[in-house]
Design a protein around this motif. Sequence first.
Motif, PDB file in Angstrom:
ATOM      1  N   ILE A   1       0.893  -1.162   0.000  1.00  0.00           N
ATOM      2  CA  ILE A   1       0.000   0.000   0.000  1.00  0.00           C
ATOM      3  C   ILE A   1       0.932   1.213   0.000  1.00  0.00           C
ATOM      4  CG2 ILE A   1      -1.757   1.266   1.325  1.00  0.00           C
ATOM      5  CD1 ILE A   1      -2.610  -1.468   2.523  1.00  0.00           C
TER       6      ILE A   1
ATOM      7  N   GLU B   1      -1.122  -5.192   2.577  1.00  0.00           N
ATOM      8  CA  GLU B   1      -2.320  -5.958   2.966  1.00  0.00           C
ATOM      9  C   GLU B   1      -1.985  -7.433   2.842  1.00  0.00           C
ATOM     10  OE1 GLU B   1      -5.974  -5.204   0.825  1.00  0.00           O
ATOM     11  OE2 GLU B   1      -7.056  -6.689   2.019  1.00  0.00           O
TER      12      GLU B   1
ATOM     13  N   ASP C   1     -13.259  -1.631   4.720  1.00  0.00           N
ATOM     14  CA  ASP C   1     -12.900  -2.176   3.403  1.00  0.00           C
ATOM     15  C   ASP C   1     -14.046  -2.011   2.405  1.00  0.00           C
ATOM     16  OD1 ASP C   1     -11.340  -3.501   1.603  1.00  0.00           O
ATOM     17  OD2 ASP C   1     -11.301  -5.416   2.667  1.00  0.00           O
TER      18      ASP C   1
ATOM     19  N   LYS D   1     -11.257   2.452   2.795  1.00  0.00           N
ATOM     20  CA  LYS D   1     -10.682   1.913   1.555  1.00  0.00           C
ATOM     21  C   LYS D   1     -11.728   2.028   0.456  1.00  0.00           C
ATOM     22  CE  LYS D   1      -7.574  -1.324   1.644  1.00  0.00           C
ATOM     23  NZ  LYS D   1      -6.871  -2.618   1.775  1.00  0.00           N
TER      24      LYS D   1
ATOM     25  N   ASP E   1     -13.566   1.285  -2.707  1.00  0.00           N
ATOM     26  CA  ASP E   1     -13.624   0.037  -3.460  1.00  0.00           C
ATOM     27  C   ASP E   1     -13.108   0.208  -4.888  1.00  0.00           C
ATOM     28  OD1 ASP E   1     -14.577  -2.803  -3.401  1.00  0.00           O
ATOM     29  OD2 ASP E   1     -15.581  -2.058  -5.203  1.00  0.00           O
ATOM     30  N   GLN E   2     -12.497  -0.879  -5.384  1.00  0.00           N
ATOM     31  CA  GLN E   2     -11.878  -0.794  -6.713  1.00  0.00           C
ATOM     32  C   GLN E   2     -12.884  -0.527  -7.839  1.00  0.00           C
ATOM     33  OE1 GLN E   2     -10.647  -4.921  -8.062  1.00  0.00           O
ATOM     34  NE2 GLN E   2      -9.996  -4.985  -5.930  1.00  0.00           N
TER      35      GLN E   2
ATOM     36  N   GLU F   1      -8.329   1.482  -3.656  1.00  0.00           N
ATOM     37  CA  GLU F   1      -7.998   0.105  -4.049  1.00  0.00           C
ATOM     38  C   GLU F   1      -8.021  -0.031  -5.569  1.00  0.00           C
ATOM     39  OE1 GLU F   1     -11.209  -1.949  -1.468  1.00  0.00           O
ATOM     40  OE2 GLU F   1      -9.426  -3.215  -1.329  1.00  0.00           O
TER      41      GLU F   1
ATOM     42  N   GLN G   1      -3.416   1.314  -3.597  1.00  0.00           N
ATOM     43  CA  GLN G   1      -3.074  -0.111  -3.585  1.00  0.00           C
ATOM     44  C   GLN G   1      -3.559  -0.661  -4.912  1.00  0.00           C
ATOM     45  OE1 GLN G   1      -5.019  -2.167  -0.369  1.00  0.00           O
ATOM     46  NE2 GLN G   1      -4.447  -4.210  -1.104  1.00  0.00           N
TER      47      GLN G   1
END
Length: 586
Positions: free
Chosen positions: A349, A361, A483, A504, A506-507, A540, A560
Amino acid sequence: MNALLKWLFKIPRLARLLETHQKNEAYLELAFLAYQNSSEAIAVVSAQHTIVAVNPAFEKITGYAESELIGKQTQILNSGHTSPAFYELLWEEISTTGSWRGEMRIKRKNGEDFPAWSAVTAVKDERGEVSLYIVQSMDFSEKKDAENMLWRQANYDSLTGLPNGRLCREWFRHEMLDCLYSGTRLALIGIDLDNFRDVNDAHGYEGGNVLLREAARRISGCIRDIDIAAREAADEFGIILTEIIDVHQVQTTARQLQTLLSEPYDLGSGIVHITASMGITICPDDGADEETLWRNAEHALYTAKEAGKNQVRFFTPAMEALARRRLFLINDMRKAIALQQFELVYQPIAELSSGEIHKAESLLRWHHPTDGIILPAEFIPIAEETGMIIALSNWSFEQVAVQVADWQKRFYPEFQISFNMSAMEFLTDPENSQDRVALMRENGIHGRGIVVEITESMLLQSEVNVNDRLQDFHQAGMEIALDDFGTGYSSLSYLKTFDVDYLKIDQSFVMDMENDSRNMALIEAIIVMGHKLGMKIIAEGVSNEAQMKLLAEAGCDYGQGYLFSEPVSRDQFERLLQEKKPAKKM
Ligand code: C2E
Ligand code: CA
Ligand code: CA
């Protein structure tokens, strides 16, 4: 018999006969008295099967007067519902063994039948030839009623009045054979009420029962007379739709059920809403044996639940393959920890302002002996379902605790490793936060190095005091990251209620943020909001330079993703740190 004799002694004539030792005569009288007063129906039948005499009980039970029966063949009493073969076998047994005992049906004068427990005994003369038959019968109807009640109890659900799973299976067997013989189709639908447990928790068992009764009523009202609805288990129902002409018809019924079941329920203590998941299999399209079809319906139901509940799924062969794979993995997972088949890999990260890597992570990988690397998306849900997640997570936590202490010593004193915690762990093992804190203390590891990653769904759990658990971690010096932010309920009030250190993103928001202005706007808003609440933001799934640049400009703290590195083994990660190659320069 003693009591009867004492009673009979009170009859003066009999007493005198017995006293004067004229016993044979006395016994004859006794037999006659017994015959006349017995509650058992007794008939004397000739060797040629004509009725010679019947007692008053026989008259009472059959409704015939003695005079109407004498001289008649016994057939007059035969039930129309019993096959002639039954009587043939009965007489055959008597002629070989001298008697018969069992349940038979006897026809009354008014034509109705009753079940009778009967004994037929042949009486032979001095030459050994059958001279008479004594037929004794007991009306069994009342006992039958009791039996019926027992049968009802064993086959019906007392709460909803629906057939239970046992009876449903039995009927299904018949319906399936019928369907196979007649060339029609039938559908088996498994229904599971979603989150029913929450209703029980909030409204008590009585509230839950009201809902179940109402659900059963709605289900029964939605099917035809020729269909069958049953209660399989607590919040599971089964439906057999027979004589299906068109599969669309099944789809329509399922949709109707879905709508009906999701209408509000008035429990007295409040109004609740609930949804249902359904799995459907069609006979003979999906299978032609009982076991297969029930399993199919289960697989389809499982898939419906997995797809996020409130869904209807028809069985497909792919589901069967998946289910087989699931079983295979469950089986192998039991020994996988002991066999050291799990490995933790680490994904860096990076701090976006400097490009430096002081965080990672930890992510699980399963090195399966025959199937190669299995990813967590496949095995974590199975581990959660089977409870094996606890052992697996405990193992991972120990690895992470030891690893971070090592990396802090060798690379960077403030190094942190993120650790994913499953919602299931919170639910089934709420004390484990304390165990973990103790484990670290024993090993002289300070909590500062660990970030616990939780998801929003965990914050929603009412059964455990989430804040207390998070506090355990905080007190040990660990930090908390939320998350996959943006994919769950994303209720902003949670961010205020719970003490979270990192968000975090989300992607799915990051994926094409450079082309999608709406995603970009959302990301910017999350960053501003998070910062206002004193949180740090990690994006992410950062996979290209453009994304990284935009994120940095928006004030995102960390990134990340594959742009920096894929998750790698411990050794590779150490090399990455040794190279001191700050992931990417901006
Ligand atoms: P997650 O916590 O959101 O982890 C990030 C996932 O995104 C990882 O997948 C990672 O390999 C993947 N990823 C990282 N960078 C990129 C990228 O640039 N593009 C794309 N498309 N993906 C990227 P992975 O390792 O397969 O893990 C999947 C999920 O499984 C994790 O999602 C996490 O929820 C769960 N998981 C992984 N390890 C553990 C564990 O030890 N315990 C628990 N409870 N869950 C775990
Ligand atoms: Ca994670
Ligand atoms: Ca994530």
